[in-house]
Design a protein around this motif. Structure first.
Motif, PDB file in Angstrom:
ATOM      1  N   TYR A  19     -48.180   8.219 -13.301  1.00  0.00           N
ATOM      2  CA  TYR A  19     -48.905   9.133 -14.201  1.00  0.00           C
ATOM      3  C   TYR A  19     -49.918   8.380 -15.061  1.00  0.00           C
ATOM      4  O   TYR A  19     -50.411   8.900 -16.048  1.00  0.00           O
ATOM      5  CB  TYR A  19     -47.898   9.886 -15.083  1.00  0.00           C
ATOM      6  N   CYS A  20     -50.188   7.134 -14.655  1.00  0.00           N
ATOM      7  CA  CYS A  20     -51.133   6.293 -15.391  1.00  0.00           C
ATOM      8  C   CYS A  20     -52.320   5.976 -14.516  1.00  0.00           C
ATOM      9  O   CYS A  20     -52.255   6.054 -13.289  1.00  0.00           O
ATOM     10  CB  CYS A  20     -50.471   4.958 -15.733  1.00  0.00           C
ATOM     11  N   LYS A  21     -53.402   5.588 -15.136  1.00  0.00           N
ATOM     12  CA  LYS A  21     -54.500   4.963 -14.414  1.00  0.00           C
ATOM     13  C   LYS A  21     -54.782   3.639 -15.120  1.00  0.00           C
ATOM     14  O   LYS A  21     -54.295   3.439 -16.253  1.00  0.00           O
ATOM     15  CB  LYS A  21     -55.703   5.891 -14.403  1.00  0.00           C
ATOM     16  N   PRO A  22     -55.565   2.757 -14.498  1.00  0.00           N
ATOM     17  CA  PRO A  22     -55.835   1.501 -15.199  1.00  0.00           C
ATOM     18  C   PRO A  22     -56.402   1.794 -16.585  1.00  0.00           C
ATOM     19  O   PRO A  22     -57.300   2.614 -16.726  1.00  0.00           O
ATOM     20  CB  PRO A  22     -56.877   0.816 -14.301  1.00  0.00           C
ATOM     21  N   GLY A  23     -55.838   1.166 -17.571  1.00  0.00           N
ATOM     22  CA  GLY A  23     -56.296   1.396 -18.952  1.00  0.00           C
ATOM     23  C   GLY A  23     -55.399   2.347 -19.727  1.00  0.00           C
ATOM     24  O   GLY A  23     -55.503   2.429 -20.950  1.00  0.00           O
ATOM     25  N   SER A  24     -54.531   3.075 -19.025  1.00  0.00           N
ATOM     26  CA  SER A  24     -53.608   3.963 -19.745  1.00  0.00           C
ATOM     27  C   SER A  24     -52.637   3.129 -20.577  1.00  0.00           C
ATOM     28  O   SER A  24     -52.261   2.033 -20.194  1.00  0.00           O
ATOM     29  CB  SER A  24     -52.788   4.808 -18.761  1.00  0.00           C
ATOM     30  N   ARG A  25     -52.210   3.709 -21.675  1.00  0.00           N
ATOM     31  CA  ARG A  25     -51.336   2.960 -22.568  1.00  0.00           C
ATOM     32  C   ARG A  25     -49.964   3.631 -22.662  1.00  0.00           C
ATOM     33  O   ARG A  25     -49.868   4.855 -22.734  1.00  0.00           O
ATOM     34  CB  ARG A  25     -51.973   2.878 -23.949  1.00  0.00           C
ATOM     35  N   LEU A  26     -48.932   2.807 -22.636  1.00  0.00           N
ATOM     36  CA  LEU A  26     -47.555   3.289 -22.814  1.00  0.00           C
ATOM     37  C   LEU A  26     -47.016   2.711 -24.122  1.00  0.00           C
ATOM     38  O   LEU A  26     -47.111   1.500 -24.349  1.00  0.00           O
ATOM     39  CB  LEU A  26     -46.695   2.824 -21.634  1.00  0.00           C
ATOM     40  N   LEU A  27     -46.504   3.592 -24.959  1.00  0.00           N
ATOM     41  CA  LEU A  27     -45.924   3.123 -26.234  1.00  0.00           C
ATOM     42  C   LEU A  27     -44.536   3.705 -26.417  1.00  0.00           C
ATOM     43  O   LEU A  27     -44.340   4.922 -26.277  1.00  0.00           O
ATOM     44  CB  LEU A  27     -46.779   3.571 -27.422  1.00  0.00           C
ATOM     45  N   PHE A  28     -43.603   2.821 -26.736  1.00  0.00           N
ATOM     46  CA  PHE A  28     -42.213   3.236 -26.952  1.00  0.00           C
ATOM     47  C   PHE A  28     -41.774   2.930 -28.363  1.00  0.00           C
ATOM     48  O   PHE A  28     -42.117   1.863 -28.898  1.00  0.00           O
ATOM     49  CB  PHE A  28     -41.267   2.393 -26.088  1.00  0.00           C
ATOM     50  N   GLU A  29     -40.937   3.797 -28.925  1.00  0.00           N
ATOM     51  CA  GLU A  29     -40.105   3.330 -30.027  1.00  0.00           C
ATOM     52  C   GLU A  29     -38.907   2.647 -29.383  1.00  0.00           C
ATOM     53  O   GLU A  29     -38.417   3.087 -28.329  1.00  0.00           O
ATOM     54  CB  GLU A  29     -39.603   4.489 -30.909  1.00  0.00           C
ATOM     55  N   ILE A  30     -38.443   1.578 -30.028  1.00  0.00           N
ATOM     56  CA  ILE A  30     -37.284   0.849 -29.490  1.00  0.00           C
ATOM     57  C   ILE A  30     -36.261   0.598 -30.597  1.00  0.00           C
ATOM     58  O   ILE A  30     -36.590   0.631 -31.779  1.00  0.00           O
ATOM     59  CB  ILE A  30     -37.692  -0.528 -28.906  1.00  0.00           C
ATOM     60  N   GLY A  31     -35.031   0.302 -30.178  1.00  0.00           N
ATOM     61  CA  GLY A  31     -34.041  -0.211 -31.106  1.00  0.00           C
ATOM     62  C   GLY A  31     -34.440  -1.644 -31.442  1.00  0.00           C
ATOM     63  O   GLY A  31     -35.053  -2.335 -30.616  1.00  0.00           O
ATOM     64  N   SER A  32     -34.076  -2.112 -32.620  1.00  0.00           N
ATOM     65  CA  SER A  32     -34.616  -3.381 -33.112  1.00  0.00           C
ATOM     66  C   SER A  32     -34.241  -4.597 -32.258  1.00  0.00           C
ATOM     67  O   SER A  32     -34.858  -5.645 -32.368  1.00  0.00           O
ATOM     68  CB  SER A  32     -34.164  -3.595 -34.553  1.00  0.00           C
ATOM     69  N   GLU A  33     -33.246  -4.444 -31.384  1.00  0.00           N
ATOM     70  CA  GLU A  33     -32.833  -5.576 -30.545  1.00  0.00           C
ATOM     71  C   GLU A  33     -33.415  -5.491 -29.132  1.00  0.00           C
ATOM     72  O   GLU A  33     -33.064  -6.286 -28.268  1.00  0.00           O
ATOM     73  CB  GLU A  33     -31.301  -5.604 -30.402  1.00  0.00           C
ATOM     74  N   GLN A  34     -34.243  -4.501 -28.892  1.00  0.00           N
ATOM     75  CA  GLN A  34     -34.626  -4.214 -27.498  1.00  0.00           C
ATOM     76  C   GLN A  34     -36.033  -4.682 -27.119  1.00  0.00           C
ATOM     77  O   GLN A  34     -36.484  -4.443 -26.006  1.00  0.00           O
ATOM     78  CB  GLN A  34     -34.488  -2.706 -27.246  1.00  0.00           C
ATOM     79  N   GLY A  35     -36.704  -5.362 -28.040  1.00  0.00           N
ATOM     80  CA  GLY A  35     -38.100  -5.746 -27.813  1.00  0.00           C
ATOM     81  C   GLY A  35     -38.315  -6.557 -26.544  1.00  0.00           C
ATOM     82  O   GLY A  35     -39.207  -6.258 -25.741  1.00  0.00           O
ATOM     83  N   LYS A  36     -37.488  -7.575 -26.359  1.00  0.00           N
ATOM     84  CA  LYS A  36     -37.680  -8.474 -25.204  1.00  0.00           C
ATOM     85  C   LYS A  36     -37.453  -7.741 -23.895  1.00  0.00           C
ATOM     86  O   LYS A  36     -38.251  -7.835 -22.964  1.00  0.00           O
ATOM     87  CB  LYS A  36     -36.694  -9.647 -25.288  1.00  0.00           C
ATOM     88  N   GLU A  37     -36.339  -7.002 -23.841  1.00  0.00           N
ATOM     89  CA  GLU A  37     -36.005  -6.333 -22.578  1.00  0.00           C
ATOM     90  C   GLU A  37     -37.020  -5.263 -22.210  1.00  0.00           C
ATOM     91  O   GLU A  37     -37.418  -5.155 -21.053  1.00  0.00           O
ATOM     92  CB  GLU A  37     -34.615  -5.671 -22.655  1.00  0.00           C
ATOM     93  N   VAL A  38     -37.444  -4.492 -23.196  1.00  0.00           N
ATOM     94  CA  VAL A  38     -38.399  -3.419 -22.882  1.00  0.00           C
ATOM     95  C   VAL A  38     -39.751  -4.029 -22.502  1.00  0.00           C
ATOM     96  O   VAL A  38     -40.411  -3.579 -21.558  1.00  0.00           O
ATOM     97  CB  VAL A  38     -38.520  -2.416 -24.059  1.00  0.00           C
ATOM     98  N   SER A  39     -40.140  -5.105 -23.168  1.00  0.00           N
ATOM     99  CA  SER A  39     -41.389  -5.792 -22.793  1.00  0.00           C
ATOM    100  C   SER A  39     -41.308  -6.270 -21.340  1.00  0.00           C
ATOM    101  O   SER A  39     -42.271  -6.138 -20.577  1.00  0.00           O
ATOM    102  CB  SER A  39     -41.639  -7.009 -23.695  1.00  0.00           C
ATOM    103  N   ALA A  40     -40.153  -6.829 -20.975  1.00  0.00           N
ATOM    104  CA  ALA A  40     -39.992  -7.347 -19.608  1.00  0.00           C
ATOM    105  C   ALA A  40     -40.071  -6.220 -18.585  1.00  0.00           C
ATOM    106  O   ALA A  40     -40.690  -6.373 -17.518  1.00  0.00           O
ATOM    107  CB  ALA A  40     -38.662  -8.087 -19.489  1.00  0.00           C
ATOM    108  N   LEU A  41     -39.475  -5.078 -18.912  1.00  0.00           N
ATOM    109  CA  LEU A  41     -39.544  -3.928 -17.985  1.00  0.00           C
ATOM    110  C   LEU A  41     -41.004  -3.507 -17.783  1.00  0.00           C
ATOM    111  O   LEU A  41     -41.444  -3.206 -16.669  1.00  0.00           O
ATOM    112  CB  LEU A  41     -38.764  -2.738 -18.553  1.00  0.00           C
ATOM    113  N   MET A  42     -41.747  -3.480 -18.864  1.00  0.00           N
ATOM    114  CA  MET A  42     -43.139  -3.041 -18.778  1.00  0.00           C
ATOM    115  C   MET A  42     -43.994  -4.050 -18.011  1.00  0.00           C
ATOM    116  O   MET A  42     -44.829  -3.689 -17.196  1.00  0.00           O
ATOM    117  CB  MET A  42     -43.701  -2.804 -20.192  1.00  0.00           C
TER     118      MET A  42
END
Ligand code: GLN
Length: 289
Positions: free
Chosen positions: A238-261
């Motif tokens: 559902y994205c095209k180049p340049g589309s942006r994805l933004l998540f709220e995360i739990g405070s311990e989840q930054g690394k894992e969610v970044s890696a998934l993205m």
């Protein structure tokens, strides 16, 4: 016959005491907000005449509110609203009460809005994220032709979101579905505050959250990352180049969610902190590979 006549000040004190005894943390704040809710008084009006008598009817309504709060029913479920990004949103047991933390997500998303942006909000709940983006982006920042959609698996949540759109006089489309189930086409921005609390952690949360926020709005399954995995993987359709994805995360989840993205093809990934200094938002740009 009325047994006693109480002034606003007396009843405010009694309300505070009752909440304190029930172990409510912000007893005085809550007792005040309920008094203000029942009487329509603001602080200036109250301090202008704290000795004013309360009508019997108002006193009874106040007692009902205090008793509900003593049972740990969240203040917002009693008053039926919560302020978010400066707007008042209707809330009820079908939607997560908007949190101040989530303002960080809206603030971050606002930075990237462009004229003509098509925005999708997954797990929209009360609609507070998408409606704030459209309201502030369109009306305050004067970004032209924004369009927004919100989706949720809960029909009752969507009903609340639709009411909030009306309340804020914002045009947005809300539809029911499991994440991207009924989404169509591509979006310039996808935002989400999905359920992210690991299941085993939920029972340790405060009663107001554990008992009264919708369980499905909290439960991020075994490791809390269930919805980030699904959303990130599916988002690329559902994205095209340049589309942006933004998540709220739990405070311990930054690394894992970044890696998934990163793995799904997002670049320029950054983690933003909330006002209390905890990691709260991850954002990235899809680069189409
Ligand atoms: N921020 C919420 C809380 O701490 C959780 C919201 C969510 O799971 N998306 O209670």
């Amino acid at each position: 016959m009325r047994q006693r006549t109480l002034t606003l000040q007396q009843i405010y004190r009694e309300g505070t005491e009752a909440l304190k005894k029930a172990g409510i943390q912000e007893a005085a704040v809550d007792a005040w907000l309920l008094l203000s809710y029942v009487t329509g008084f603001d602080k200036a009006a109250y301090y202008g005449n704290p000795g004013a008598e309360m009508t019997e009817e108002a006193e009874q309504r106040y007692q009902v509110c205090i008793n509900r709060r003593r049972r740990r029913i969240p203040l917002q479920h009693i008053t039926g609203e919560q302020e978010f990004m400066g707007y008042s949103f209707l809330v009820n047991e079908h939607v997560l009460i908007p949190r101040q933390d989530t303002e960080t997500l809206v603030e971050e998303a606002l930075k990237y809005l462009q004229p003509g942006c098509r925005i999708l909000d997954l797990c929209t709940g009360s609609g507070c994220i998408i409606l704030s983006l459209l309201k502030i982006g369109g009306e305050r920042l004067k970004i032209k032709e924004l369009s927004g959609e919100g989706t949720d698996i809960s029909g009752d949540a969507l009903k609340t979101a639709v009411k909030n759109a009306r309340r804020l006089t914002v045009k947005a489309d809300f539809f029911r579905g499991d994440l991207f189930e009924n989404a169509e086409g591509t979006y310039d921005m996808i935002v989400s505050n999905p359920p992210y609390i690991p299941t085993r952690v939920i029972e340790g949360l405060q009663d107001e959250v554990r008992l009264y926020d919708p369980y499905i709005a909290l439960d991020g399954k075994e490791d809390g990352l269930h919805f980030y995995r699904r959303i990130t993987a599916d988002s690329v359709h559902y994205c095209k180049p340049g589309s942006r994805l933004l998540f709220e995360i739990g405070s311990e989840q930054g690394k894992e969610v970044s890696a998934l993205m990163e793995k799904a093809g997002y670049r320029e990934i950054c983690v933003k902190k909330d006002l209390t200094g905890l990691d709260r938002v991850v954002s990235g740009v899809y680069n189409g590979e």
